[in-house]
Write a protein that holds these residues in place. Structure first.
Motif: not given
Length: 113
Positions: A26, A28, A48-49, A57, A59-60, A72, A75, A80, A98, A103
């Motif tokens: 993952r 971040g 928003e991502l 994938l 959406t965050f 976050q 991820v 993104y 990402l 991170t």
């Protein structure tokens, strides 16, 4: 000789299950919304991502805290589009990649408008 009254030993305490290992597949992010002119954090900015190329994938989205941060972890890596909106400021869009184990740390300078 009389037989001794012996109790069986108490059962061994059950071992606690090990905590799950942290996911190493993952990425971040920690993004901070900042006023371009004053360098002050922007509380309550909406970030928003949205995945650019992979429909699988997630959406965050969330709001920045009193110091302007939205963070976050865990991820999925990928490309993104980061969109930031805050009352009284022009919207801001950035493309970000990402990467696993990294991170992404970014200040998002917003202009009033």
């Amino acid at each position: 000789m009389a037989a001794a009254n012996v109790s069986p030993p108490p059962p061994a305490a059950a071992a606690r299950p090990a905590a799950p290992a942290p996911r190493t597949d993952r990425a971040g992010f920690q993004y901070r919304a900042v006023d371009l002119q004053t360098d002050s954090p922007i509380e309550g900015a909406r970030i928003e991502l949205e995945p650019v190329s992979d429909d699988m994938l997630p959406t965050f989205n969330g709001e920045t805290d009193h110091d302007g941060w939205y963070r976050q972890g865990a991820v999925p890596p990928g490309q993104y589009r980061v969109t930031v909106r805050a009352r009284g400021y022009a919207p801001l869009d950035r493309l970000r990649g990402l990467e696993v184990g990294v991170t992404d740390d970014l200040a998002l300078f917003m202009q009033k408008g």
